[in-house]
Design a protein around this motif. Structure first.
Motif, PDB file in Angstrom:
ATOM      1  N   GLU A 191      79.277 -41.777  68.889  1.00 60.61           N
ATOM      2  CA  GLU A 191      78.543 -41.573  67.643  1.00 60.61           C
ATOM      3  C   GLU A 191      77.041 -41.423  67.882  1.00 60.61           C
ATOM      4  O   GLU A 191      76.343 -40.813  67.078  1.00 60.61           O
ATOM      5  CB  GLU A 191      78.827 -42.728  66.676  1.00 60.61           C
ATOM      6  CG  GLU A 191      80.272 -42.702  66.199  1.00 60.61           C
ATOM      7  CD  GLU A 191      80.589 -43.746  65.145  1.00 60.61           C
ATOM      8  OE1 GLU A 191      79.674 -44.516  64.776  1.00 60.61           O
ATOM      9  OE2 GLU A 191      81.743 -43.787  64.693  1.00 60.61           O
ATOM     10  N   ASN A 192      76.546 -41.973  68.988  1.00 58.71           N
ATOM     11  CA  ASN A 192      75.142 -41.782  69.316  1.00 58.71           C
ATOM     12  C   ASN A 192      74.899 -40.381  69.889  1.00 58.71           C
ATOM     13  O   ASN A 192      73.864 -39.775  69.644  1.00 58.71           O
ATOM     14  CB  ASN A 192      74.695 -42.839  70.328  1.00 58.71           C
ATOM     15  CG  ASN A 192      73.355 -42.505  70.955  1.00 58.71           C
ATOM     16  OD1 ASN A 192      72.321 -42.699  70.349  1.00 58.71           O
ATOM     17  ND2 ASN A 192      73.390 -41.963  72.157  1.00 58.71           N
ATOM     18  N   ASP A 195      74.319 -37.701  67.132  1.00 60.92           N
ATOM     19  CA  ASP A 195      73.738 -38.219  65.893  1.00 60.92           C
ATOM     20  C   ASP A 195      72.412 -37.486  65.617  1.00 60.92           C
ATOM     21  O   ASP A 195      71.477 -37.613  66.392  1.00 60.92           O
ATOM     22  CB  ASP A 195      73.522 -39.724  66.104  1.00 60.92           C
ATOM     23  CG  ASP A 195      72.721 -40.376  64.995  1.00 60.92           C
ATOM     24  OD1 ASP A 195      72.390 -39.683  64.009  1.00 60.92           O
ATOM     25  OD2 ASP A 195      72.437 -41.578  65.122  1.00 60.92           O
ATOM     26  N   GLY A 197      70.179 -38.107  63.650  1.00 58.74           N
ATOM     27  CA  GLY A 197      69.090 -38.998  63.268  1.00 58.74           C
ATOM     28  C   GLY A 197      68.537 -39.797  64.438  1.00 58.74           C
ATOM     29  O   GLY A 197      67.554 -40.519  64.299  1.00 58.74           O
ATOM     30  N   HIS A 198      69.160 -39.667  65.623  1.00 56.62           N
ATOM     31  CA  HIS A 198      68.812 -40.580  66.718  1.00 56.62           C
ATOM     32  C   HIS A 198      67.660 -40.063  67.573  1.00 56.62           C
ATOM     33  O   HIS A 198      67.249 -40.729  68.522  1.00 56.62           O
ATOM     34  CB  HIS A 198      70.039 -40.868  67.587  1.00 56.62           C
ATOM     35  CG  HIS A 198      70.233 -39.926  68.734  1.00 56.62           C
ATOM     36  ND1 HIS A 198      70.532 -38.607  68.576  1.00 56.62           N
ATOM     37  CD2 HIS A 198      70.160 -40.129  70.075  1.00 56.62           C
ATOM     38  CE1 HIS A 198      70.651 -38.034  69.768  1.00 56.62           C
ATOM     39  NE2 HIS A 198      70.420 -38.926  70.699  1.00 56.62           N
ATOM     40  N   ASN A 240      76.893 -29.509  65.338  1.00 56.21           N
ATOM     41  CA  ASN A 240      75.674 -29.506  64.537  1.00 56.21           C
ATOM     42  C   ASN A 240      75.020 -28.141  64.704  1.00 56.21           C
ATOM     43  O   ASN A 240      74.653 -27.766  65.815  1.00 56.21           O
ATOM     44  CB  ASN A 240      74.707 -30.586  65.031  1.00 56.21           C
ATOM     45  CG  ASN A 240      75.136 -31.976  64.604  1.00 56.21           C
ATOM     46  OD1 ASN A 240      75.432 -32.210  63.437  1.00 56.21           O
ATOM     47  ND2 ASN A 240      75.165 -32.901  65.549  1.00 56.21           N
ATOM     48  N   ASP A 344      69.553 -43.545  75.287  1.00 53.35           N
ATOM     49  CA  ASP A 344      70.819 -43.483  74.550  1.00 53.35           C
ATOM     50  C   ASP A 344      71.707 -44.662  74.908  1.00 53.35           C
ATOM     51  O   ASP A 344      72.288 -45.313  74.039  1.00 53.35           O
ATOM     52  CB  ASP A 344      71.557 -42.181  74.888  1.00 53.35           C
ATOM     53  CG  ASP A 344      70.834 -40.964  74.361  1.00 53.35           C
ATOM     54  OD1 ASP A 344      70.671 -40.879  73.128  1.00 53.35           O
ATOM     55  OD2 ASP A 344      70.431 -40.112  75.173  1.00 53.35           O
ATOM     56  N   ARG A 348      73.262 -47.555  72.415  1.00 50.73           N
ATOM     57  CA  ARG A 348      74.703 -47.812  72.245  1.00 50.73           C
ATOM     58  C   ARG A 348      75.018 -49.275  72.522  1.00 50.73           C
ATOM     59  O   ARG A 348      75.794 -49.904  71.802  1.00 50.73           O
ATOM     60  CB  ARG A 348      75.494 -46.941  73.214  1.00 50.73           C
ATOM     61  CG  ARG A 348      75.342 -45.466  72.928  1.00 50.73           C
ATOM     62  CD  ARG A 348      75.738 -44.638  74.129  1.00 50.73           C
ATOM     63  NE  ARG A 348      75.300 -43.266  73.921  1.00 50.73           N
ATOM     64  CZ  ARG A 348      75.271 -42.350  74.877  1.00 50.73           C
ATOM     65  NH1 ARG A 348      75.650 -42.662  76.106  1.00 50.73           N
ATOM     66  NH2 ARG A 348      74.864 -41.142  74.611  1.00 50.73           N
ATOM     67  N   LEU A 365      75.318 -46.774  55.934  1.00 47.11           N
ATOM     68  CA  LEU A 365      75.003 -45.422  56.391  1.00 47.11           C
ATOM     69  C   LEU A 365      74.112 -44.718  55.373  1.00 47.11           C
ATOM     70  O   LEU A 365      74.070 -45.093  54.208  1.00 47.11           O
ATOM     71  CB  LEU A 365      76.298 -44.630  56.602  1.00 47.11           C
ATOM     72  CG  LEU A 365      77.274 -45.224  57.616  1.00 47.11           C
ATOM     73  CD1 LEU A 365      78.495 -44.332  57.785  1.00 47.11           C
ATOM     74  CD2 LEU A 365      76.608 -45.438  58.972  1.00 47.11           C
ATOM     75  N   ASP A 369      73.816 -39.398  58.146  1.00 44.25           N
ATOM     76  CA  ASP A 369      75.026 -39.794  58.870  1.00 44.25           C
ATOM     77  C   ASP A 369      76.274 -38.985  58.520  1.00 44.25           C
ATOM     78  O   ASP A 369      77.374 -39.343  58.939  1.00 44.25           O
ATOM     79  CB  ASP A 369      75.312 -41.278  58.617  1.00 44.25           C
ATOM     80  CG  ASP A 369      74.212 -42.160  59.196  1.00 44.25           C
ATOM     81  OD1 ASP A 369      73.831 -41.915  60.353  1.00 44.25           O
ATOM     82  OD2 ASP A 369      73.726 -43.058  58.490  1.00 44.25           O
ATOM     83  N   ILE A 372      78.503 -38.166  61.330  1.00 47.90           N
ATOM     84  CA  ILE A 372      79.181 -39.325  61.925  1.00 47.90           C
ATOM     85  C   ILE A 372      80.493 -39.584  61.175  1.00 47.90           C
ATOM     86  O   ILE A 372      81.552 -39.769  61.788  1.00 47.90           O
ATOM     87  CB  ILE A 372      78.282 -40.588  61.839  1.00 47.90           C
ATOM     88  CG1 ILE A 372      76.917 -40.339  62.480  1.00 47.90           C
ATOM     89  CG2 ILE A 372      78.984 -41.806  62.412  1.00 47.90           C
ATOM     90  CD1 ILE A 372      76.880 -40.386  63.965  1.00 47.90           C
ATOM     91  N   TRP A 375      82.991 -36.951  61.898  1.00 47.35           N
ATOM     92  CA  TRP A 375      83.612 -37.188  63.205  1.00 47.35           C
ATOM     93  C   TRP A 375      84.732 -38.229  63.095  1.00 47.35           C
ATOM     94  O   TRP A 375      85.830 -38.048  63.621  1.00 47.35           O
ATOM     95  CB  TRP A 375      82.555 -37.649  64.213  1.00 47.35           C
ATOM     96  CG  TRP A 375      83.145 -38.326  65.422  1.00 47.35           C
ATOM     97  CD1 TRP A 375      83.132 -39.657  65.692  1.00 47.35           C
ATOM     98  CD2 TRP A 375      83.866 -37.700  66.499  1.00 47.35           C
ATOM     99  NE1 TRP A 375      83.785 -39.906  66.874  1.00 47.35           N
ATOM    100  CE2 TRP A 375      84.251 -38.722  67.393  1.00 47.35           C
ATOM    101  CE3 TRP A 375      84.220 -36.388  66.798  1.00 47.35           C
ATOM    102  CZ2 TRP A 375      84.966 -38.468  68.557  1.00 47.35           C
ATOM    103  CZ3 TRP A 375      84.947 -36.130  67.964  1.00 47.35           C
ATOM    104  CH2 TRP A 375      85.312 -37.156  68.827  1.00 47.35           C
TER     105      TRP A 375
END
Lengths: 395, 343
Positions: A191-192, A195, A197-198, A240, A344, A348, A365, A369, A372, A375
């Motif tokens: 999920e990272n 993502d 937003g990360h 994405n 990263d 996590r 969330l 997200d 995410i 997924w």
């Protein structure tokens, strides 16, 4: 204050309930087990995938995978590799000896006429070696038909795509990489990986600053074309669609008085992130144009995974390969796979405690997200089976 | 086996009172003779070591086969214990087995205690009862049912599990409210979390077959319960996901339930299609058909090669469905039905 349950709604969580059960991974998928160079000719090595101990053996140039647990007293055969012939692997403890092809007990060193011979066997796993990586199909014994490895690799973009980057299925692709243990559940790692937003964790990374680029503060999906879903035949996953105008880079936060140096336009031409089952990331045109980074997050158990980081590059000639190896060793590995991705890995691992203790139900969330949750639903819908914890598999 | 060999008769006496007589040749282990006769005995190493095949000699004589080192202790041998893999009958003899004759046949029904953990009404006329069973090794196959004793009475009622063995110790049932019904009265007046119930099971042979073709499920009312368990099992089962079509019919809108649960399963199983029908046109919004579960079946559904059909509902629905399937060319052997009667 709203309770977290109402921020996303429990009905939504129920849609991806099978994903929440997948603490030990999803089964009946192809997972990378070792880099080819880690298994020498006549070598034996043990790995653990989704709670299943797997022994890899290379003999006469062929690779075999068997359950790494002797039928006799349950020890791992790989603890002390013992092979008397090319077509067998023996247990170092009492000499139970198994056929590498079908796992049958063919002899016992000290009891050559034992009635048990021929009656029991070790289970075997399909193996495929591709571009320097040994993949094993981990799941139910006798699962048929075993899907092709390509179904568990990222989608192959068309040849005429303007920003085509190296892909594992291209003939000229060479893949170089590293693997290490991440102390987090495999799902947190996945999920990272994609993502949107990360990127905040990457804005001060050498790779970004040294290349004269700058990260946006985040990327916000603008419409339902921001995320492309792959649900037809072949790989199942999500992409994405960065750089298409369907994702907007966030460059200002007035409340916090932060401005990203990133222009409002996308300044990572051709960079797209996508994630496919069973959890393989593709980042096209990254760390450099025409290269692509691939990552797998292979569950070891419920709280650790093997973090696979691989860079693919096109090397039509041996000279190209040499150059790629040089660039990999002195640039891609230290600056991208280590410095950049260390952030990263850190993120996590930082989530693990919360999610191991009810976080899946408590997380709050927000608008960034969407992918995410998509997924999670994709896995709920297209997994080929949820891996049971070892206790439920009779261990 | 050489017909001229000297045969002895060995009686095998199981703990459940079942006795099986088998013929054993000279020098043949009792275990081998039993397996040859199709009588399953518990065993593992077949070489006298592991002790799994232990049985007690209760009549006659048996002799040790040559070349065996036994794991039996001298005291055990004095008490009559033998390893069936390592002794041959010396004339007619009998062994007592310390387990039931059905031990290798899978789960056997038993009367067990359970506690109510939840009760809610999923439609005006349909209750969902959830219980937790206290027996750790209880298990069942999806499609099976248990009998539940109506507490405080001698009345027993049969209900199919709507959940799978994976959810144990919890089990869910879908119960139709019947005016004047004993179970309905208990559900309405006395049932609450914590209440104790007695169940007997698992029972029934309705369930998934080893089919390699598409599946058609036809469910009337609470006949949906075993289908849900079977769907959840199919979803979790290894192998390619074959097409499943579920036709579900209820009487009226007060009886309709689990539209959301079916939607969820369609989401989880891209290979699942569902159709819903109501016999009486509802006042509210309804995007299904007007008719019965059987009327939802189309000719094209029945033409799929290797189709297996599963029916569960009241007897008139089963009869109508069976007639429809046979008329559509589905062989009798591919039709699997679970009847229930309203009680």
């Amino acid at each position: 204050m709203a309770t977290t349950a109402s921020t996303t709604g429990n009905a939504d969580r129920r849609l991806y309930a099978p994903y929440l059960e997948a603490t030990w991974g999803i089964k009946n998928h192809w997972y990378p087990a070792l880099f080819s160079h880690e298994l020498a000719e006549d070598g034996v090595k043990g790995v653990e995938i989704a709670g299943v101990p797997i022994l890899l053996r290379r003999a006469k140039g062929r690779t075999y995978a068997l359950l790494d647990r002797c039928v006799h007293r349950g020890v791992k055969l790989s603890l002390k590799p013992t092979c008397f012939t090319d077509d067998t692997v023996s247990c170092w403890y009492h000499g139970f000896t198994f056929d590498v092809v079908n796992g049958a007990l063919v002899s016992i060193v000290a009891s050559p006429d034992d009635p048990l011979i021929g009656k029991v066997r070790l289970r075997t796993f399909p193996v495929e070696e591709h571009k320097g990586i040994i993949f094993v199909f981990v799941g139910d014994e006798g699962y048929e038909p075993v899907p092709p490895l390509a179904d568990d690799l990222p989608w192959l973009p068309p040849c005429d795509y303007d920003y085509r980057a190296a892909h594992p299925l291209d003939d000229e692709t060479v893949m170089l990489g590293i693997r290490r243990v991440g102390k987090a559940n495999w799902r947190l790692a996945v999920e990272n990986g994609f993502d949107p937003g990360h990127v905040l964790i990457h804005r001060d990374n050498i790779l970004i600053l040294a290349s004269g680029r700058s990260m946006a503060l985040g990327y916000r999906p603008l419409n339902d074309e921001a995320i492309k879903a792959f649900e037809d035949d072949g790989p199942k996953g999500l992409m994405n669609m960065y750089g298409t105008g369907n994702y907007e880079p966030v460059v200002n936060n007035d409340r916090l008085n932060i401005k990203s140096a990133a222009r409002r336009e996308f300044n990572f031409t051709g960079v797209r992130t996508s994630m496919f089952l069973p959890g393989v990331l593709m980042v096209e045109n990254f760390p450099e144009k025409t290269y692509a980074q691939y990552e797998w997050y292979v569950p070891i158990d419920d709280k650790t995974h093997v973090y696979w980081q691989v860079i693919a590059g096109w090397c039509p000639t041996p000279e190209d390969r040499k150059n790629f190896e040089f660039r990999f060793k002195h640039y891609f590995e230290p600056v991208a796979l280590r410095d950049f991705n260390d952030h990263d890995l850190h993120a996590r691992e930082a989530m693990q405690d919360f999610y191991a203790n009810g976080g899946w139900q408590e997380e709050a969330l927000c608008s960034m997200d969407a992918v995410i949750v998509s997924w999670r639903k994709m896995v709920a819908r297209h997994n080929r089976g949820i891996q049971e914890p070892p206790t439920r598999r009779g261990r | 086996m050489d017909a001229s060999a000297v045969m002895s008769t060995v009686r095998l006496c199981f703990r459940d009172g079942v006795e099986r007589a088998i013929e054993a040749a000279q020098g043949e282990s009792v275990l081998a003779a039993a397996l040859r006769a199709g009588v399953p005995l518990v065993h593992q190493c077949e070489s006298g070591s592991c002790g799994t095949c232990m049985a007690r000699l209760v009549a006659g004589e048996a002799s040790l086969l040559p070349g065996r080192a036994l794991s039996l202790l001298a005291g055990e041998i004095r008490d009559g214990w033998r390893l069936t893999c390592s002794v041959a009958a010396a004339g007619d003899c009998a062994f007592a087995l310390d387990y039931a004759s059905t031990v290798l046949d899978g789960p056997q029904p038993a009367v067990l205690a359970a506690t109510v953990t939840a009760l809610d009404w999923v439609a005006k006329t349909v209750a969902r009862l959830e219980i937790a069973i206290e027996t750790a090794d209880f298990t069942f196959e999806s499609g099976q049912y248990v009998r539940i004793r109506v507490p405080g009475t001698d009345a027993w009622r049969s209900y199919s599990m709507a959940t799978t063995a994976k959810e144990l110790p919890r089990m869910q049932f879908l119960i139709r409210r019947l005016d004047g019904g004993a179970m309905s009265a208990w559900l309405r007046d006395a049932c609450a979390p914590g209440a104790l119930v007695e169940i007997e099971g698992p029972l029934g042979s309705f369930g998934l077959t080893a089919s390699k073709g598409p599946r058609l499920m036809i469910a009337g009312g609470t006949g949906l319960a075993p289908m849900l368990a079977m769907l959840d099992t199919l979803r979790q089962r290894p192998g390619p996901r074959l097409p499943v079509l579920l036709c579900f019919g209820c009487t009226g809108e007060d009886d309709l339930f689990y539209v959301d649960e079916l939607e969820l399963r369609r989401f989880w199983m891209p290979n699942l299609k569902t159709r819903v029908a109501l016999m009486h046109r509802p006042a509210g919004v309804f995007d299904g058909a007007i008719g019965t579960a059987v009327s939802l079946i189309e000719d094209a559904d029945l033409r799929a090669p290797g189709l297996d059909a599963f029916l569960c509902g009241p007897p008139p629905m089963i009869e109508a469905a069976r007639g429809r399937l046979i008329a559509g060319g589905v062989p009798e052997t591919a039709i699997h039905a679970e009847h229930f009667r309203p009680t």
